[in-house]
Design a protein around this motif. Structure first.
Motif, PDB file in Angstrom:
ATOM      1  N   GLU A 161     -33.298  27.037  51.775  1.00 42.74           N
ATOM      2  CA  GLU A 161     -34.340  26.917  50.728  1.00 42.74           C
ATOM      3  C   GLU A 161     -34.451  25.702  50.292  1.00 42.74           C
ATOM      4  O   GLU A 161     -35.341  24.599  50.131  1.00 42.74           O
ATOM      5  CB  GLU A 161     -34.468  27.860  49.819  1.00 42.74           C
ATOM      6  CG  GLU A 161     -34.972  29.129  50.538  1.00 42.74           C
ATOM      7  CD  GLU A 161     -34.596  30.153  49.329  1.00 42.74           C
ATOM      8  OE1 GLU A 161     -35.208  31.503  49.775  1.00 42.74           O
ATOM      9  OE2 GLU A 161     -33.964  29.951  48.360  1.00 42.74           O
ATOM     10  N   VAL A 180     -41.508  29.886  47.058  1.00 45.76           N
ATOM     11  CA  VAL A 180     -40.301  30.353  47.046  1.00 45.76           C
ATOM     12  C   VAL A 180     -39.721  31.101  46.154  1.00 45.76           C
ATOM     13  O   VAL A 180     -39.486  32.381  46.139  1.00 45.76           O
ATOM     14  CB  VAL A 180     -39.332  29.288  47.454  1.00 45.76           C
ATOM     15  CG1 VAL A 180     -38.058  29.928  47.485  1.00 45.76           C
ATOM     16  CG2 VAL A 180     -39.596  28.624  48.793  1.00 45.76           C
ATOM     17  N   TYR A 203     -32.569  34.651  51.215  1.00 44.27           N
ATOM     18  CA  TYR A 203     -33.377  33.716  51.689  1.00 44.27           C
ATOM     19  C   TYR A 203     -34.753  34.149  51.945  1.00 44.27           C
ATOM     20  O   TYR A 203     -35.107  35.114  52.714  1.00 44.27           O
ATOM     21  CB  TYR A 203     -32.685  33.113  52.879  1.00 44.27           C
ATOM     22  CG  TYR A 203     -33.533  32.149  53.836  1.00 44.27           C
ATOM     23  CD1 TYR A 203     -33.921  30.882  53.442  1.00 44.27           C
ATOM     24  CD2 TYR A 203     -34.440  32.759  54.738  1.00 44.27           C
ATOM     25  CE1 TYR A 203     -34.736  30.025  53.902  1.00 44.27           C
ATOM     26  CE2 TYR A 203     -35.269  31.889  55.510  1.00 44.27           C
ATOM     27  CZ  TYR A 203     -35.519  30.503  55.070  1.00 44.27           C
ATOM     28  OH  TYR A 203     -36.250  29.674  55.846  1.00 44.27           O
TER      29      TYR A 203
END
Length: 243
Positions: A161, A180, A203
């Motif tokens: 990320e 995110v 993730y």
């Protein structure tokens, strides 16, 4: 009302317009947004009588009137919605904390006594977000970050990320970081461990997310905010925290 695939319903909750009819079924995940400036939840507001002692205490400790109003709107809204599902008065809704998946103590996911409906609550500045679902669910609402605050959050994320976000131009990075972060925190809230789990372990990425046993989806949010929900796809206990 906006309905997207998978029966995710997104609505605005007008606190003063909610009736007492019920009970009703929750057939799919519902997401409700509440405006802290909608009225009835300021100091001495007419809707505050539905709150429990702990909710009133926590609100009273907040220095800013706007923060108190948003907190109260979130919890009044939650009680109105859950009370409607259960067919009871909002003040009679009883909440409990489930055991934490990390340590086993009673500070895990907030839940309704009896477990007849799952919920998750998030509030940020003026707005609150409430998710109701027949399965375990997490919700997160965040202001889109900018500048140094965004850079500090990026540094704590999963290595993939971090690489994805740092490859973006500055103009795009804040929004993608919000994408995110809201996915990740919604998932961790759904698990019940929240930010007690290292945010760099899982993730979710900037593209299509994939977390075994969970569906992560973005929700249309007020201007300047980003929101996501995480819904469990497998029975409780299937998803391991350390995998």
């Amino acid at each position: 009302m906006t309905t997207v695939p998978g029966r995710l319903q997104v609505r605005e909750l007008r606190l003063g317009a909610v009736g007492q009819a019920g009970p009703r079924a929750v057939g799919g995940t519902e997401v409700w947004f509440v405006d802290g400036e909608s009225g009835g939840v300021g100091d001495g507001g007419p809707l505050l009588g539905v709150l429990g002692p702990e909710e009133r205490r926590r609100a009273s400790e907040m220095r800013e009137a706007a923060d108190r109003a948003t907190y109260r709107a979130a919890h009044v809204g939650l009680r109105l919605l859950v009370g409607g599902v259960l067919g009871v008065a909002p003040a009679e809704v009883a909440f409990v904390r489930e055991p934490c998946p990390g340590c086993g103590l009673a500070h895990g996911r907030p839940a309704v006594v009896g477990g007849s409906v799952h919920f998750s609550l998030s509030h940020c500045e003026r707005y609150a977000m409430i998710a109701l679902s027949p399965v375990r669910v997490g919700a997160d609402l965040e202001r889109i970050p900018t500048g140094r605050a965004a850079d500090a959050v990026v540094a704590a994320l999963h290595p993939r990320e971090r690489a994805e976000l740092r490859a973006l131009c500055a103009a795009d990075r804040g929004r993608e970081l919000a994408r995110v972060w809201t996915r990740k925190e919604a998932y961790l809230k759904g698990l019940g461990i929240g930010l007690g789990r290292d945010v760099g372990l899982d993730y979710v990425g900037t593209a299509r997310p994939a977390i075994a046993g969970w569906r992560l989806r973005e929700v249309a949010a007020p201007e300047g905010y980003f929101a996501a929900v995480a819904e469990e796809e497998e029975p409780a206990g299937i998803v391991g925290l350390l995998g």
